[in-house]
Design a protein around this motif. Structure first.
Motif, PDB file in Angstrom:
ATOM      1  N   THR A   1      -8.233   1.234  -0.049  1.00 39.11           N
ATOM      2  CA  THR A   1      -8.839   0.656   1.067  1.00 39.11           C
ATOM      3  C   THR A   1      -7.748   1.208   2.427  1.00 39.11           C
ATOM      4  O   THR A   1      -8.065   0.748   3.420  1.00 39.11           O
ATOM      5  N   THR A   2      -6.714   1.889   2.100  1.00 45.24           N
ATOM      6  CA  THR A   2      -5.715   2.224   3.246  1.00 45.24           C
ATOM      7  C   THR A   2      -5.918   3.885   3.452  1.00 45.24           C
ATOM      8  O   THR A   2      -5.709   4.405   2.373  1.00 45.24           O
TER       9      THR A   2
ATOM     10  N   ALA B   1      -1.005   3.025   9.626  1.00 49.88           N
ATOM     11  CA  ALA B   1      -1.790   2.935   8.115  1.00 49.88           C
ATOM     12  C   ALA B   1      -2.973   2.056   8.535  1.00 49.88           C
ATOM     13  O   ALA B   1      -2.439   0.962   9.131  1.00 49.88           O
TER      14      ALA B   1
ATOM     15  N   ASN C   1      -5.718  -0.409   7.069  1.00 53.38           N
ATOM     16  CA  ASN C   1      -6.345  -1.151   5.944  1.00 53.38           C
ATOM     17  C   ASN C   1      -7.816  -1.379   6.148  1.00 53.38           C
ATOM     18  O   ASN C   1      -7.822  -2.431   7.094  1.00 53.38           O
TER      19      ASN C   1
END
Length: 144
Positions: free
Chosen positions: A75-76, A99, A101
């Motif tokens: 999910t990142t 980043a 998420n």
């Protein structure tokens, strides 16, 4: 469902998505962790369907640039881009890495100053999905 019925269903799904190439899109509101640093206040991130490339738009400048993308977990996604800006001393390219998420819709961001020995300015914020995710992008993010 019989084999011909599966074929018809596949055809309908293909044709329904053929008219537009929708991409995963997020709008992120960011703030610096320290008040002395500059971090973009709002950016838009538009991923390609396969989440290997992205366009990042800084809302303050209205400039869209390409970003490198790498997947860090299910999910990142890590993004890296440069924002061309004109300064008094000439052309500067502030570089950023972030980043995102996609599960909790949080982003962390750093402003990278090449050659600087100081701690890079950092920020964080929350994002929201734009409603135009394609079926491929929705499946990639685990949404149905």
């Amino acid at each position: 469902m019989s084999v011909p019925a599966y074929g018809i269903l596949a055809l309908v799904l293909t044709l329904s998505g053929a008219g537009a190439r929708a991409e995963g899109s997020f709008q992120c509101d960011l703030q610096p962790i320290s008040r002395a640093s500059w971090i973009p206040g709002r950016i838009n991130v538009r991923f390609s369907d396969d989440f290997t490339t992205a366009k990042v738009t800084d809302a303050a400048f209205g400039v869209s640039v390409s970003a490198r993308v790498s997947q860090r977990s299910a999910t990142t996604y890590a993004l890296s881009w440069s924002l061309p800006m004109l300064t008094d001393s000439g052309r500067a390219k502030p570089r950023f890495r972030a980043a995102l998420n996609t599960a909790n819709l949080k982003m962390s961001i750093q402003s990278i100053n090449v050659g600087s020995t100081m701690q890079p300015p950092r920020g964080w914020g929350s994002c929201r999905r734009e409603p135009s995710l394609s079926l491929v992008a929705q499946n990639r993010l685990g949404r149905n």
